[in-house]
Design an enzyme around this catalytic site. Structure first.
Site, short mmCIF file in Angstrom:
data_model
loop_
_atom_site.label_atom_id
_atom_site.label_comp_id
_atom_site.label_asym_id
_atom_site.label_seq_id
_atom_site.Cartn_x
_atom_site.Cartn_y
_atom_site.Cartn_z
N LYS A 214 43.49 42.18 39.78
CA LYS A 214 44.65 41.54 39.38
C LYS A 214 44.35 40.07 40.42
CE LYS A 214 48.13 39.26 38.24
NZ LYS A 214 49.59 39.79 38.43
N CYS A 268 52.19 34.52 41.11
CA CYS A 268 50.90 34.85 41.14
C CYS A 268 50.03 34.01 41.99
CB CYS A 268 50.60 35.20 39.94
SG CYS A 268 51.40 36.61 38.98
#
Length: 417
Positions: A214, A268
């Site tokens: 990720k 993010c």
């Protein structure tokens, strides 16, 4: 073959931008879902079938599942067959991950366990975070570590979200998912749970690889955005339209340059690459450099506005958009919001008109100021000397450009080329 463990009742810890959609799709798939959040207003909104933020399609699912009784919310952690931890993982100090929210969630789960539960960390986190969560829980409940049979074991896994705000309810269902267990059995059990709602491919690996995957996805995006942002600065100094430049370069069959902007925001891309850097500062040179470029871009925009404003008496700046991306209300790590705040601080005898169609009130940093106002688009443009495009919200795209002819336009998104 995955363990024969019931997964009928699921508790989602943290009902934010990822946790609440996750709870909603699980409830829609027929699970009995209990959402947990420390914010009583969030709990109240969910139990009333409402959502506390803007996300296309989410409120319909929440309202429907609450009405059917498959979704409810509370402030205390319940007993459940599975737990999904979806809490913030900001950075602290020298850009190191703050795992305190994960620790708090783990400490809330531990007393509720009876053995055999699946505990999933969905929050984006650095390598080792799932092990950290497991250590916290097993430290409080050491009996589970000592008796590793199927009826008393705990199953720990990591399944990072991979969705785009504004499309979460589509991508939550359709995107492939990476699932990394501390054991193979945990990964398989996690796969079985997510298969109840996800039609994408479920890719099994170990927890550390899943955590790093990720971070790698977001660091890749960050590096490529940094290239576009650096190119925009150079092109501006050379008198070149960077959007035409990129469009032309992208006609090469193996070139696909992204679009520049005022910086990089959100929970993010603006955060996750730092987790890689903090894990190996000696070797994460390119990733750190990209973060530096993107973090410095807001100042470039501010300097450009102030240079124009210095020529005006009592300048009025219309700042179009303070969310971190188009068509959402999420202001987390937003470079556009940071730009608006600093302009308000530095414009002498000036005013900043904030145009953000997805919010009803200004954020805390901008409230209570006579020199800052939340305004609608037409009014702000009409009153402004300088129109600063920071976010490409849909309403901005269709604005009548004839009304911009006597304005100084600084367009960081190439919206009105």
């Amino acid at each position: 073959m995955s363990p024969n463990v019931p997964l009928d009742t699921v508790s989602v810890i943290g009902l934010g931008y990822i946790g609440l959609p996750t709870a909603a799709v699980l409830a829609q798939a027929g699970k009995s879902v209990i959402g947990v959040d420390i914010d009583q207003s969030t709990v109240g909104a969910v139990n009333a079938g409402r959502v506390p933020f803007v996300e296309e399609g989410l409120e319909t699912v929440v309202a429907g599942t609450v009405a059917r009784g498959t979704l409810r919310a509370q402030t205390e952690t319940p007993e459940a067959d599975a737990y999904i931890v979806s809490v913030p993982t900001p950075f602290k100090g020298d850009h190191e991950a703050d795992l305190s929210y994960i620790e708090t969630a783990a400490r809330g789960i531990a007393p509720r366990l009876s053995g055999g539960e699946l505990i999933v960390l969905e929050s984006t986190a650095p390598p080792g975070a799932t092990e950290f969560m497991a250590d916290v829980i097993l430290g409080m409940r050491p009996e589970f570590a000592k008796e590793p049979n199927l009826t008393s074991s705990l199953y720990f896994s990591h399944a990072p979200e991979r969705v785009l705000p504004g499309r979460i309810m589509v991508e939550m269902l359709e995107n492939d998912r990476i699932i990394g267990g501390l054991t193979q059995e945990a990964a398989e059990l996690n796969r079985d749970l997510y298969a109840s709602f996800c039609t994408g491919e479920l890719l099994l690996t170990d927890a550390r690889t899943a955590e790093m995957a990720k971070l790698t996805e977001n660091a890749f995006r960050d590096v490529n955005i940094a290239f576009a942002n650096e190119l925009s600065i150079i092109a501006d100094r050379q008198g070149i339209d960077v959007w035409e430049l990129i469009e032309l370069a992208n006609h090469h069959p193996r070139v696909n340059i992204l679009q520049p902007g005022p910086g990089v925001g959100g929970h993010c891309i603006a955060v996750d690459p730092w987790f890689i850097v903090s894990a190996d500062r000696e070797h994460a040179k390119l990733i750190a450099a990209a973060r530096g470029v993107n973090d410095s871009k807001p100042q470039v925009v501010i300097d450009k506005v102030l240079e124009r404003a210095d020529r005006l008496k009592k300048p009025v700046v219309a700042a179009l958009g303070i969310a971190f991306k188009a068509n959402i209300d999420d202001l987390r790590e937003s470079p556009s919001k940071s730009i608006a705040v600093e302009l308000a601080d530095r414009l002498e005898d000036g005013q900043v008109l904030i145009v953000e169609p997805n919010i009803d009130e200004l954020p805390r940093e901008l409230t209570g100021r006579a020199d800052v106002e939340l305004a609608d688009l037409a009014d702000a443009v009409q009153r402004a000397d300088i129109v600063l495009v920071l976010v490409d919200h849909d309403p901005f795209k269709v604005f009548d450009r004839e009304k911009l002819q006597e304005k100084i336009v600084i367009d960081t998104k190439g919206l009105w080329r």
